[in-house]
Design a protein around this motif. Structure first.
Motif, PDB file in Angstrom:
ATOM      1  N   MET A  77       0.796  -1.229   0.000  1.00 38.58           N
ATOM      2  CA  MET A  77       0.000   0.000   0.000  1.00 38.58           C
ATOM      3  C   MET A  77       0.830   1.281   0.000  1.00 38.58           C
ATOM      4  SD  MET A  77       1.012  -0.729   3.124  1.00 38.58           S
ATOM      5  CE  MET A  77       0.051  -2.207   3.486  1.00 38.58           C
ATOM      6  N   SER A  78       2.186   1.155   0.093  1.00 42.14           N
ATOM      7  CA  SER A  78       3.034   2.345   0.080  1.00 42.14           C
ATOM      8  C   SER A  78       4.442   1.951  -0.340  1.00 42.14           C
ATOM      9  CB  SER A  78       3.074   3.002   1.462  1.00 42.14           C
ATOM     10  OG  SER A  78       3.917   2.277   2.340  1.00 42.14           O
ATOM     11  N   ASN A  79       5.330   2.936  -0.478  1.00 45.75           N
ATOM     12  CA  ASN A  79       6.712   2.611  -0.824  1.00 45.75           C
ATOM     13  C   ASN A  79       7.607   2.619   0.409  1.00 45.75           C
ATOM     14  OD1 ASN A  79       6.877   5.316  -0.294  1.00 45.75           O
ATOM     15  ND2 ASN A  79       7.910   5.873  -2.191  1.00 45.75           N
ATOM     16  N   GLN A  80       7.026   2.358   1.548  1.00 46.95           N
ATOM     17  CA  GLN A  80       7.768   2.251   2.800  1.00 46.95           C
ATOM     18  C   GLN A  80       7.621   0.841   3.368  1.00 46.95           C
ATOM     19  OE1 GLN A  80       9.686   4.710   4.216  1.00 46.95           O
ATOM     20  NE2 GLN A  80       9.223   6.034   2.464  1.00 46.95           N
TER      21      GLN A  80
ATOM     22  N   PHE B 275       5.204  -4.599   1.974  1.00 42.02           N
ATOM     23  CA  PHE B 275       6.207  -5.567   1.542  1.00 42.02           C
ATOM     24  C   PHE B 275       6.893  -5.095   0.262  1.00 42.02           C
ATOM     25  CE2 PHE B 275       3.577  -8.269   4.257  1.00 42.02           C
ATOM     26  CZ  PHE B 275       4.543  -8.970   4.965  1.00 42.02           C
ATOM     27  N   HIS B 276       8.217  -5.136   0.291  1.00 41.17           N
ATOM     28  CA  HIS B 276       9.051  -4.746  -0.857  1.00 41.17           C
ATOM     29  C   HIS B 276       8.816  -3.290  -1.290  1.00 41.17           C
ATOM     30  CE1 HIS B 276      10.967  -8.587  -1.630  1.00 41.17           C
ATOM     31  NE2 HIS B 276       9.794  -9.185  -1.499  1.00 41.17           N
ATOM     32  N   GLU B 277       8.323  -2.472  -0.353  1.00 41.83           N
ATOM     33  CA  GLU B 277       8.134  -1.043  -0.643  1.00 41.83           C
ATOM     34  C   GLU B 277       7.317  -0.855  -1.925  1.00 41.83           C
ATOM     35  OE1 GLU B 277      12.119   0.394  -0.905  1.00 41.83           O
ATOM     36  OE2 GLU B 277      12.636  -0.230   1.123  1.00 41.83           O
ATOM     37  N   LEU B 278       6.346  -1.746  -2.118  1.00 38.83           N
ATOM     38  CA  LEU B 278       5.540  -1.721  -3.338  1.00 38.83           C
ATOM     39  C   LEU B 278       4.160  -1.140  -3.054  1.00 38.83           C
ATOM     40  CD1 LEU B 278       5.035  -2.454  -6.312  1.00 38.83           C
ATOM     41  CD2 LEU B 278       4.437  -4.778  -5.545  1.00 38.83           C
ATOM     42  N   ASN B 279       3.805  -0.135  -3.801  1.00 39.88           N
ATOM     43  CA  ASN B 279       2.523   0.546  -3.640  1.00 39.88           C
ATOM     44  C   ASN B 279       1.611   0.242  -4.827  1.00 39.88           C
ATOM     45  OD1 ASN B 279       0.402   2.214  -3.065  1.00 39.88           O
ATOM     46  ND2 ASN B 279       1.509   4.129  -3.368  1.00 39.88           N
TER      47      ASN B 279
ATOM     48  N   GLY C 189       7.391   0.774  -8.999  1.00 40.00           N
ATOM     49  CA  GLY C 189       7.939  -0.547  -8.751  1.00 40.00           C
ATOM     50  C   GLY C 189       8.281  -0.806  -7.297  1.00 40.00           C
ATOM     51  N   ALA C 190       9.096  -1.823  -7.071  1.00 39.36           N
ATOM     52  CA  ALA C 190       9.412  -2.284  -5.715  1.00 39.36           C
ATOM     53  C   ALA C 190      10.800  -1.824  -5.268  1.00 39.36           C
ATOM     54  CB  ALA C 190       9.336  -3.805  -5.657  1.00 39.36           C
ATOM     55  N   ASP C 191      10.964  -1.755  -3.952  1.00 38.44           N
ATOM     56  CA  ASP C 191      12.259  -1.455  -3.322  1.00 38.44           C
ATOM     57  C   ASP C 191      12.858  -0.133  -3.797  1.00 38.44           C
ATOM     58  OD1 ASP C 191      12.214  -3.953  -1.936  1.00 38.44           O
ATOM     59  OD2 ASP C 191      12.848  -4.939  -3.778  1.00 38.44           O
ATOM     60  N   SER C 192      12.010   0.867  -3.991  1.00 46.95           N
ATOM     61  CA  SER C 192      12.496   2.165  -4.485  1.00 46.95           C
ATOM     62  C   SER C 192      13.283   2.932  -3.427  1.00 46.95           C
ATOM     63  CB  SER C 192      11.322   3.020  -4.970  1.00 46.95           C
ATOM     64  OG  SER C 192      10.407   3.264  -3.912  1.00 46.95           O
TER      65      SER C 192
ATOM     66  N   ALA D 109      14.739   1.071  -8.835  1.00 41.25           N
ATOM     67  CA  ALA D 109      13.617   0.289  -8.311  1.00 41.25           C
ATOM     68  C   ALA D 109      13.295  -0.866  -9.266  1.00 41.25           C
ATOM     69  CB  ALA D 109      12.400   1.189  -8.136  1.00 41.25           C
ATOM     70  N   THR D 110      12.854  -1.976  -8.698  1.00 38.92           N
ATOM     71  CA  THR D 110      12.496  -3.142  -9.502  1.00 38.92           C
ATOM     72  C   THR D 110      11.157  -2.897 -10.177  1.00 38.92           C
ATOM     73  OG1 THR D 110      13.678  -4.620  -7.988  1.00 38.92           O
ATOM     74  CG2 THR D 110      12.042  -5.616  -9.469  1.00 38.92           C
ATOM     75  N   LYS D 111      11.137  -2.851 -11.490  1.00 40.13           N
ATOM     76  CA  LYS D 111       9.908  -2.596 -12.226  1.00 40.13           C
ATOM     77  C   LYS D 111       9.005  -3.829 -12.187  1.00 40.13           C
ATOM     78  CE  LYS D 111      11.278   1.491 -13.229  1.00 40.13           C
ATOM     79  NZ  LYS D 111      10.687   2.635 -12.489  1.00 40.13           N
ATOM     80  N   VAL D 112       7.772  -3.630 -11.801  1.00 40.41           N
ATOM     81  CA  VAL D 112       6.826  -4.745 -11.734  1.00 40.41           C
ATOM     82  C   VAL D 112       5.866  -4.748 -12.910  1.00 40.41           C
ATOM     83  CG1 VAL D 112       6.963  -4.858  -9.217  1.00 40.41           C
ATOM     84  CG2 VAL D 112       5.206  -3.428 -10.295  1.00 40.41           C
ATOM     85  N   ILE D 113       5.918  -3.691 -13.704  1.00 40.62           N
ATOM     86  CA  ILE D 113       5.117  -3.600 -14.916  1.00 40.62           C
ATOM     87  C   ILE D 113       6.024  -3.243 -16.083  1.00 40.62           C
ATOM     88  CG2 ILE D 113       3.298  -2.324 -16.148  1.00 40.62           C
ATOM     89  CD1 ILE D 113       2.126  -4.074 -14.023  1.00 40.62           C
TER      90      ILE D 113
END
Length: 365
Positions: A280-283, A288-292, A302-305, A313-317
């Protein structure tokens, strides 16, 4: 033969005296020893000349003494150039030989390396699921044999509780083996699934963490706990897949039909929380995984920004490519072996060994 017809590539040239009278058909540098370059006489099969590496004077060999050789200036120049070149080659060769000898002398056995690392405090602390494999095998660059990989493919519980991989994937015939995937042979593993659309499982010599084979052994399907018996072709799944395929735009369709799915419980399976319950946020914590997944900007970020930095950051899209998008992979791909609990270690020791084999080139011998 005139001196102008010097055969430089083979270091062969005619030798004449000051009057131009040939002394011998040709000479070639044979060796570099101590202070002299020895010139071999092809006419008589014995040393004819030597060149001082200090003064580059040229001497004629005789049975009793060495005398300055009365050569033409051109021949003397060329012989001197050859001597200098040979000195460089000899020095390099000696250097390489000494380096190799030193390396051989100081090369430690695996056991000696391990003991030394223990003394130096270089052995990592226990805790990781693949700790033993990392310390004893991966860090030592021990070659992984296909024989061991083949054993894994044919062994139940090799990557966690479940049947052997070859139970379901043992032939290139898609009527007998899922996806026409043959994991019983090295060739079959490298070829990948043969049923259309054909798909490679990995690329030999590269890190396979994101490739099909290893990610199917590591990545849990989302929402967490979904079993293989629940369809990944529901209308909601297709909305997400098609949105990505169409470019993952931030438009009315996304905001009205796609984004709400990530915020709705049971949207992608029965008795499951909303995606935003965990992302729900980048924290991190709480996400989890700083993914919002609650906004378009957060999804595209993305994740882990925070941990990696926004630019890394790991792009999830991947707009336009659902198959390469982590969001779609996690929504649609079941972890193997089928039915494995999401609580089972993702970094199973054998998964780490399999990855090492692929990184080493996936050799079949």
């Amino acid at each position: 033969m005139p001196e102008s017809q010097l055969l430089e590539r083979s270091y062969v040239l005619p030798v004449t005296n000051r009057t131009g009278v040939p002394i011998c058909t040709a000479v070639s540098i044979e060796s570099v020893v101590a202070k002299f370059v020895t010139i071999g006489n092809f006419c008589y099969g014995k040393p004819l000349l030597s060149i001082s590496l200090k003064t580059f004077n040229i001497y004629q060999h005789s049975t009793n003494k060495e005398t300055l050789m009365p050569l033409s200036s051109f021949t003397k120049l060329r012989l001197t150039q050859m001597a200098k070149a040979s000195c460089v080659v000899a020095a390099l060769a000696a250097g390489f030989a000494n380096t190799a000898l030193a390396q051989e002398k100081h090369r430690m056995t695996l056991a000696e390396q391990m003991i030394q690392d223990m003394k130096d405090g270089k052995v990592g602390p226990a805790g990781a699921d693949d700790h033993v494999v990392q310390e004893l095998i991966i860090k030592r660059s021990i070659p992984i044999t296909y024989k061991y990989i083949n054993t894994l493919m044919n062994t139940p519980n090799a990557f966690g509780p479940g049947v052997a991989c070859t139970t379901c994937h043992n032939s290139t015939d898609p009527s007998k083996s899922y996806r026409g995937l043959d994991l019983s042979t090295c060739k079959g593993m490298i070829e990948g699934s043969t049923e259309k659309p054909k798909r490679k499982l990995f690329t030999p010599g590269t890190d396979p963490k994101r490739d099909v084979l290893v990610r199917r052994l590591r990545n849990n399907r989302m929402p967490l706990g979904q079993g293989f018996e629940h369809s990944t072709f529901t209308p909601n799944h297709m909305l997400v897949k098609n949105w990505i395929a169409d470019g993952a735009k931030n438009d009315d369709h996304f905001n009205k039909n796609v984004l709400p799915l990530f915020k709705t419980p049971n949207a992608f399976g029965p008795d499951t929380p909303a995606c935003t319950a965990c992302h729900m946020s980048n924290q991190e914590p709480p996400s989890f995984h700083e993914l919002n997944l609650s906004t378009h900007a957060g999804i595209l970020l993305g994740a882990d920004s925070v941990a990696k930095g926004v630019d890394k950051a790991t792009k999830v899209i991947v707009p336009g490519d659902p198959e390469k998008s982590f969001v779609w992979q996690h929504l649609s791909e079941d972890r193997m072996p089928p039915g494995i609990s999401p609580s089972e270690p993702r970094d199973h020791p054998n998964t780490t060994i399999l990855s090492a084999w692929i990184k080493q080139g996936a050799k079949c011998d």
